[in-house]
Design an enzyme around this catalytic site. Sequence first.
Site, PDB file in Angstrom:
ATOM      1  N   GLY A  38       0.793  -1.219   0.000  1.00 58.95           N
ATOM      2  CA  GLY A  38       0.000   0.000   0.000  1.00 58.95           C
ATOM      3  C   GLY A  38       0.826   1.270   0.000  1.00 58.95           C
ATOM      4  CE  LYS A  49       9.301   8.465   8.402  1.00 59.71           C
ATOM      5  NZ  LYS A  49       8.394   8.552   7.366  1.00 59.71           N
ATOM      6  N   GLY A 178       0.808  23.412   5.022  1.00 61.67           N
ATOM      7  CA  GLY A 178       0.481  22.426   6.048  1.00 61.67           C
ATOM      8  C   GLY A 178       1.717  21.993   6.799  1.00 61.67           C
ATOM      9  CB  ALA A 181       3.545  13.744  10.274  1.00 66.11           C
ATOM     10  N   GLY A 269      -3.296  17.177   4.930  1.00 68.54           N
ATOM     11  CA  GLY A 269      -4.037  16.106   5.582  1.00 68.54           C
ATOM     12  C   GLY A 269      -4.378  14.964   4.655  1.00 68.54           C
ATOM     13  CG  HIS A 448      24.720   7.025  32.374  1.00 70.59           C
ATOM     14  ND1 HIS A 448      24.220   8.262  32.048  1.00 70.59           N
ATOM     15  CD2 HIS A 448      26.058   7.190  32.557  1.00 70.59           C
ATOM     16  CE1 HIS A 448      25.199   9.141  32.051  1.00 70.59           C
ATOM     17  NE2 HIS A 448      26.343   8.511  32.365  1.00 70.59           N
TER      18      HIS A 448
END
Length: 469
Positions: A38, A49, A178, A181, A269, A448
């Site tokens: 899709g 990405k 816009g 994201a 959107g 850490h």
Amino acid sequence: MAYDVIVLGSGPGGYPAAIRASQLGFKVAIIEKESLGGICLNWGCIPTKALLKSAQVFDYMKHSTSYGINASDVSADFGGVIKRSRGVADKMSKGVQFLMKKNKIDVIMGFGKIKAKGQIEVTGADGNKQLVEGKYIVIATGGRGKELPNLKQDGKKVIGYREAMVLPDQPKSMIIVGSGAIGVEFAYFYNSMGTKVTIVEFLPRIVPVEDEEVSKELEKQYKKQGIEIMTNSSVESVDTTGTGVKATVKKQDGSTTTLEADIVLSAVGVVANIEGIGLEENGIKTEKGKIVVDAYQQTSVPGIYAIGDCSPGQALAHVASKEGINAAEHIGYNEKKTNHLPDVMDYNNIPGCTYCSPEIASVGYTEKAAKEAGYELKIGKFPFMASGKASAAGATEGFVKVIYDAKYGELLGAHMIGMNVTEFIVEAVVARKLETTAHEILNSSHPHPTMSEAFKEATAVAYGEATDI
């Protein structure tokens, strides 16, 4: 051709639904009009990405002296960047093909339309039609970019996200309409590659669904990167008659200004793909452009389900995937393949991730929403400037903000902006799912040096126990 379950659409909701149904012992078919995987795998989540990673590598090389490395004559091959992105997408789509074969799922290529309960007519690319029958149908037709009436896309000068991923040449300037994201991710990519970028946002702040402090931080960082930002502004019209585009922008005070650029990218959107698939003819209810479903994704017609962007939940790949699995498991429960109902979706515990630079990740209540809900709050904020790992990585921008209920210590929300925050927002998601308290977070050892320990540090700030700030 008869099946137990037919899935209409093979995106990140459709193909997991098909696989889960197959795992439960059903005979399954999946119908896809374009490419397996899709929009997400082919034109959305994955290829973008890849583009953003190339931009990040280019940024590193341009600032290599900050790391004690001298790289000279650094330049970007725009065509090569696009080619790599398409290669990544193609590889992922082939991976879905493999999964279909592995799970013995029949793939039927073409456009599917529900003709009756349990029947889908599939029109192939050659125009030939075939009827596919199945006891259950899962609609997973996804969404597409919204088109504004005053911002008609021509695919050349006024474009959507698909064209933005495969432009033949890099534009010298771009207006992005816009700042959700899609808008801010492309803003980072093109700005990093050397395109002059202007963001026009109708609302008072960019990334408007995020916590207000996150919006302010991203705007600050983007302006430092050279991106121009116009909030409380709207594109009223565009003129494409010249060599580029002239956009008339209306400001908050009612005045207008004209922006000129090579290209306008519309990123306003997503709308659901629900037209022409037989909903009205079969009595499948819709509302506000989405298919109405119950808690288990079943539509108003028993035996027909809807998942992903065409249903009311958030338009996110991981939402679609879980909804698809839930639909398959509900079918399994109906057919006595399982002895329990699926765990229904909690739409207030869905992580949202934006892969700009710095990255944004959030889950649960914003500070404003938590106050409006009547909670008394304990809020902690830990800046990455105080993180040893962030300093070593040269990525001290941003912070982690946590919001707790003062009465019980319940984690109400977490909001992060910084490098790799999309990788560790899941701690907050799992903590909220398990109803973990601030006390338990503080008493869980965090490794850490990592940037993820900022979650614990922010919690310590909320409770007056901070030792590193």
